[in-house]
Design a protein around this motif. Structure first.
Motif, mmCIF file in Angstrom:
data_model
loop_
_atom_site.group_PDB
_atom_site.id
_atom_site.type_symbol
_atom_site.label_atom_id
_atom_site.label_comp_id
_atom_site.label_asym_id
_atom_site.label_seq_id
_atom_site.Cartn_x
_atom_site.Cartn_y
_atom_site.Cartn_z
ATOM 1 N N TYR A 13 -8.064 -17.902 2.563
ATOM 2 C CA TYR A 13 -9.321 -18.315 1.961
ATOM 3 C C TYR A 13 -9.225 -18.273 0.437
ATOM 4 C CZ TYR A 13 -14.323 -18.191 0.817
ATOM 5 O OH TYR A 13 -15.551 -18.440 0.290
ATOM 6 N N TYR A 14 -8.731 -17.144 -0.082
ATOM 7 C CA TYR A 14 -8.597 -17.021 -1.539
ATOM 8 C C TYR A 14 -7.520 -17.951 -2.081
ATOM 9 C CZ TYR A 14 -11.851 -13.160 -1.884
ATOM 10 O OH TYR A 14 -12.987 -12.398 -1.874
ATOM 11 N N TYR A 15 -6.456 -18.137 -1.324
ATOM 12 C CA TYR A 15 -5.386 -19.019 -1.780
ATOM 13 C C TYR A 15 -5.911 -20.447 -1.980
ATOM 14 C CZ TYR A 15 -1.090 -21.624 -2.146
ATOM 15 O OH TYR A 15 -0.104 -22.467 -2.591
ATOM 16 N N LEU A 18 -7.232 -20.420 -5.401
ATOM 17 C CA LEU A 18 -6.313 -20.058 -6.472
ATOM 18 C C LEU A 18 -5.097 -20.972 -6.606
ATOM 19 C CD1 LEU A 18 -6.405 -16.226 -5.808
ATOM 20 C CD2 LEU A 18 -7.710 -17.513 -7.502
#
Length: 81
Positions: A13-15, A18
């Motif tokens: 999710y964060y990737y 980012l």
């Protein structure tokens, strides 16, 4: 989430957010994440012995017990036969 939605890990999710950062920002983020792993946040443990003796008094235990017993008030009437 409904049953048709696939499970996505938090890292994925964060990737997704980012992956579009420039190289310098990614390296800075890696550095900060690495540093956060090295910093072990320790919570001070309170030893059990430190909990004893919290009540301090000049009176002895026997004097305190006698005072507590003397201050008891019984207000129920007991019928005698």
């Amino acid at each position: 989430m409904n049953s048709s939605t696939q499970h996505i890990s938090l890292a994925d999710y964060y990737y997704g957010f980012l992956k579009n950062l420039n190289s310098d920002s990614k390296l800075d983020l890696i550095s900060k994440l690495s540093q956060s792993l090295k910093e072990t946040e320790t919570t001070p443990e309170t030893p059990l012995e430190s909990l004893f003796g919290a009540y301090k008094s000049d009176e002895s235990a026997e004097e305190i017990i006698a005072e507590l017993r003397a201050s008891r008030v019984f207000n129920r009437n007991i019928e005698t036969l």
